[in-house]
Design an enzyme around this catalytic site. Sequence first.
Site, mmCIF file in Angstrom:
data_model
loop_
_atom_site.group_PDB
_atom_site.id
_atom_site.type_symbol
_atom_site.label_atom_id
_atom_site.label_comp_id
_atom_site.label_asym_id
_atom_site.label_seq_id
_atom_site.Cartn_x
_atom_site.Cartn_y
_atom_site.Cartn_z
ATOM 1 N N LYS A 210 0.839 -1.209 0.000
ATOM 2 C CA LYS A 210 0.000 0.000 0.000
ATOM 3 C C LYS A 210 0.875 1.262 0.000
ATOM 4 O O LYS A 210 0.590 2.225 -0.718
ATOM 5 C CB LYS A 210 -0.907 -0.011 1.228
ATOM 6 C CG LYS A 210 -1.721 1.264 1.430
ATOM 7 C CD LYS A 210 -2.682 1.491 0.268
ATOM 8 C CE LYS A 210 -3.406 2.842 0.396
ATOM 9 N NZ LYS A 210 -4.333 2.887 1.521
ATOM 10 N N CYS A 264 -3.627 9.666 2.280
ATOM 11 C CA CYS A 264 -2.804 8.589 1.732
ATOM 12 C C CYS A 264 -1.524 9.109 1.084
ATOM 13 O O CYS A 264 -0.438 8.950 1.628
ATOM 14 C CB CYS A 264 -3.620 7.777 0.726
ATOM 15 S SG CYS A 264 -4.970 6.825 1.469
#
Length: 411
Positions: A210, A264
């Site tokens: 990720k 993010c």
Amino acid sequence: MITDTTVVVMGLGYIGLPTAAILSSRGVRVHGVDVNEQVVDAVNAGTVPFVEPDLGGYVQQAVAAGKLSASLEPITADHYVIAVPTPFLDDRTPDLSYIRAAAEKIAPTLEPGALVILESTSPPQATQQMSRWILDARPDLVRADGEALVYFAHCPERVLPGRVMVELVTNDRIVGGVTPRAAEMAKELYEVFCEGEILLTDDVTAEMAKLTENSFRDVNIAFANELSVICENLGIDVWELIDLANHHPRVNILQPGPGVGGHCIAVDPWFIVAADPERSRLIRTAREVNDAKPGWVLDRVHEAIAGREAPVVTLLGLAFKPNIDDLRESPAREIAAKIADQHPHATVRVVEPHVDALPSELANRKNIELSPMTTDLEASDCVVLLVDHNAFKMLDRPHSPAVVDTRGMWR
């Protein structure tokens, strides 16, 4: 059957609530937990406390069907999904306090055989640290030979705000288990709603995957942002340049902007840097380029209003990306605050059609106000386009003394 299971979702934010809703829509009994009582009340009323297309319908139906409920405290369940924030500290190292709080909160409710999934974007080995916090609180869940009686996995979300309810179903999913059995158990749960390929690995690789995805994006955005600074200095239209370069069959340059926001892309690369500071030189540099872009925008604004006693500056957009209400890590927030602070006699008007109120750090400044879409842009000394919301694309380029277009919408 897996649909006979009970799932506790810790954290009912932009990821936790959609995950709870999509599981509930497939017949799973879900109990959501949040520290914010207003969020809990909203969910129990079948409503959504933030903007995400289609989510409201899922929540309303799930609550009406008795498949989704919420409270401030967890219950005993078969599966636990932790989807809490993972910000960074002042020194850019990961802040795992929210994960620890959630882990210690569910620890008393765990029974042997339960699966705990960490969905929060996390630095390498955070899932194993979470397991230690839980097992330290519940030593009775560890056998004499040291093997845990509960299972742990990391399954990072990979969805785009504004398309979450679609991409939860269609995107491939990475599932990393602390043990192979934990990975298989997590796969069984995600198969309830995930139609994409479910890829099994270990927990640390899943965590790094990720971070790698978002760092890849960050590096490429940094290239576009650096190009925009160079092109402005050379008198070149960066958007025309990128359009021309992208006609090459193996070139796909992204679009520049006022910086990078969101929880993010603006955060995750620092987790890699913190994990290996000596070897993450490119990733660190990309972050520094993107973090510096709001300052470059501020310089353009300062030039535009220099010499004006009480200038009016209108900022278009506050979210971190178009057509959402998510303001997390938004560079527009930083730009608005610094204009107000550095020009105390200015009036800073913020037009953000997706929110009803300014965040507290802006609302507390006396010279910032939230303005409607009908705001007269021509009455401004400087108009700054920060987010290319669809609502703004219908606006004509103002003829006010100065326009700073960070998105190339009016070029």
